[in-house]
Design an enzyme around this catalytic site. Structure first.
Site, mmCIF file in Angstrom:
data_model
loop_
_atom_site.group_PDB
_atom_site.id
_atom_site.type_symbol
_atom_site.label_atom_id
_atom_site.label_comp_id
_atom_site.label_asym_id
_atom_site.label_seq_id
_atom_site.Cartn_x
_atom_site.Cartn_y
_atom_site.Cartn_z
ATOM 1 C CG HIS A 91 -39.874 25.872 12.971
ATOM 2 N ND1 HIS A 91 -38.591 26.379 13.100
ATOM 3 C CD2 HIS A 91 -40.237 26.126 11.698
ATOM 4 C CE1 HIS A 91 -38.206 26.898 11.953
ATOM 5 N NE2 HIS A 91 -39.193 26.774 11.075
ATOM 6 C CG ASP B 112 -37.205 29.763 8.749
ATOM 7 O OD1 ASP B 112 -38.042 29.113 9.393
ATOM 8 O OD2 ASP B 112 -36.475 29.251 7.868
ATOM 9 C CD GLU C 174 -39.031 23.460 9.843
ATOM 10 O OE1 GLU C 174 -39.512 23.348 8.696
ATOM 11 O OE2 GLU C 174 -37.995 24.137 10.062
ATOM 12 C CD GLU C 175 -35.033 25.872 9.925
ATOM 13 O OE1 GLU C 175 -34.713 25.211 8.902
ATOM 14 O OE2 GLU C 175 -35.635 26.947 9.866
ATOM 15 C CG ASP D 281 -41.997 27.534 8.595
ATOM 16 O OD1 ASP D 281 -41.259 28.537 8.706
ATOM 17 O OD2 ASP D 281 -41.575 26.366 8.744
ATOM 18 C CG HIS E 67 -32.368 29.129 5.898
ATOM 19 N ND1 HIS E 67 -32.018 27.795 5.866
ATOM 20 C CD2 HIS E 67 -33.583 29.171 6.500
ATOM 21 C CE1 HIS E 67 -32.980 27.070 6.430
ATOM 22 N NE2 HIS E 67 -33.942 27.884 6.821
#
Length: 352
Positions: free
Chosen positions: A65, A175, A207-208, A230, A317
């Site tokens: 993604h 990510d 995606e998030e 991922d 994150h």
């Protein structure tokens, strides 16, 4: 990792791409893959696809993604500050005191404000929700700020890509730039080997915020199988709680997930392909869900056999995510090995 592939990864990591605003990053990815793909295309929301057209009727998709977490301008105060909301799972504990860019028509520099330690009531300290934080762009007042930005402009943290010791790298947005990098390089390997299967490399959007792009691609592309690459949590840094510690380490190879969305035949194919190519892989249990695009693929249409292939990642994150490029090289090589064996491994089904 050679210089060209490293430069591609750096280009991806330095191109902001928050969920819902991925177009600029998708152009970087498409410009790279069109040099070796048979064809490339996009859909209405910006999902990007590149293909190697094989001779068999078996197809497999390698996906990652393109989007990253971030913020969005929710309001502009009369004092000229920007109230923000999260895009995806933004971490409120690391957002204050960060340099940011507001992606307005012309990018605007700013900072997420943090009251000086001297002026805070220390006994009452807590982490404010993102909705209670603000961005300072240096505006004199609300009118001044509104000349620069609008409500709905996305915001990303401004960081550098830094080489750490050995083969480790740190950056914002590992990510999941590492996933779309792997999908592209897996396609390249399939092209160079001229594999029999038709192989799609896919860079999905959003995606998030709920694996939305994968839902679109799963329906529209309808491959025989899909491998979603991922990041996954590396659990080898010292502050991981004991109950969450596990076997995943940086530099020990890509991670094959087992359970939930992960189709047993694709788990077997990945492990056999790794053995054939002499690639070390790690295993991870996903008893309920993977938290990746694989969760969307395996329920698309009447069920697309899916697998989550993980890239170990520390500090997910945050603006300082850390990966090992050896794991990336191994993931790309593994995808190439899977592509080479996919036509013979099909059809993908559970043996009852």
């Amino acid at each position: 990792m050679d210089d060209d592939r490293r430069a591609f990864l750096t280009d991806l990591l330095t191109t902001p791409s928050p969920s819902g605003f991925e177009a600029v990053g998708q152009r970087v990815w498409l410009d790279y893959v069109r040099d070796f793909a048979d064809d490339v295309w996009t859909d209405a929301y910006g999902n990007a696809v590149a293909v190697h057209q094989g001779g068999s009727d078996v197809s497999i998709a390698f996906t990652g993604h393109a989007d990253e977490i971030g913020f969005i301008v929710r309001d502009i105060t009369e004092d000229g500050f920007l109230r923000i909301s999260p895009i995806g799972g933004a971490d409120r504990t690391v957002s204050k005191g960060q340099h940011v860019t507001v992606h307005a028509e012309t990018p605007v520099a700013g900072v997420v404000g943090q009251t000086a330690i001297h002026l805070r009531e220390r006994e009452e300290e807590s982490y404010e929700d993102i909705d209670a934080q603000f961005v300072d762009v240096g505006a004199d007042d609300g009118d001044d700020a509104r000349e620069l930005v609008e409500v709905g402009d996305p915001v990303t943290v401004e960081t550098r890509v830094r080489a750490l010791h050995g083969t480790r790298m740190a950056a914002r947005g590992m990510d999941n730039r590492v996933g779309i990098w792997s999908a592209a390089e897996g396609l390249r390997a399939a092209v160079e080997a001229d594999v029999d299967a038709t192989v799609y490399a896919v860079s999905t959007v959003q995606e998030e915020v709920g694996v939305q792009g994968a839902k679109m691609i799963g329906f529209g592309l309808d491959p025989d199988a899909a491998i979603a690459v991922d990041v996954t949590h590396a659990t080898d840094n010292p502050d991981i709680p004991g109950k969450r510690s596990g076997p995943v380490e940086l530099g020990e190879g890509p991670v094959v997930s087992r359970g939930s969305a992960n189709h047993p035949s694709l788990v077997d194919l990945a492990r056999e392909s790794a053995d054939a190519a002499e690639i070390d892989v790690q295993l991870q249990a996903t008893g309920t869900r993977t938290g990746t695009d694989a969760d969307a693929f395996y329920t698309a249409r009447s069920g697309i056999p899916a697998l989550n292939l993980g890239i170990p990642n520390r500090y997910m994150h945050t603006p300082v995510e850390v990966i090992d490029t050896d794991d990336l090289d191994a993931a790309a090589e593994l995808l190439g090995s899977v592509a080479d064996r996919a036509a013979d491994a099909a059809p993908f089904g559970v043996d009852l």
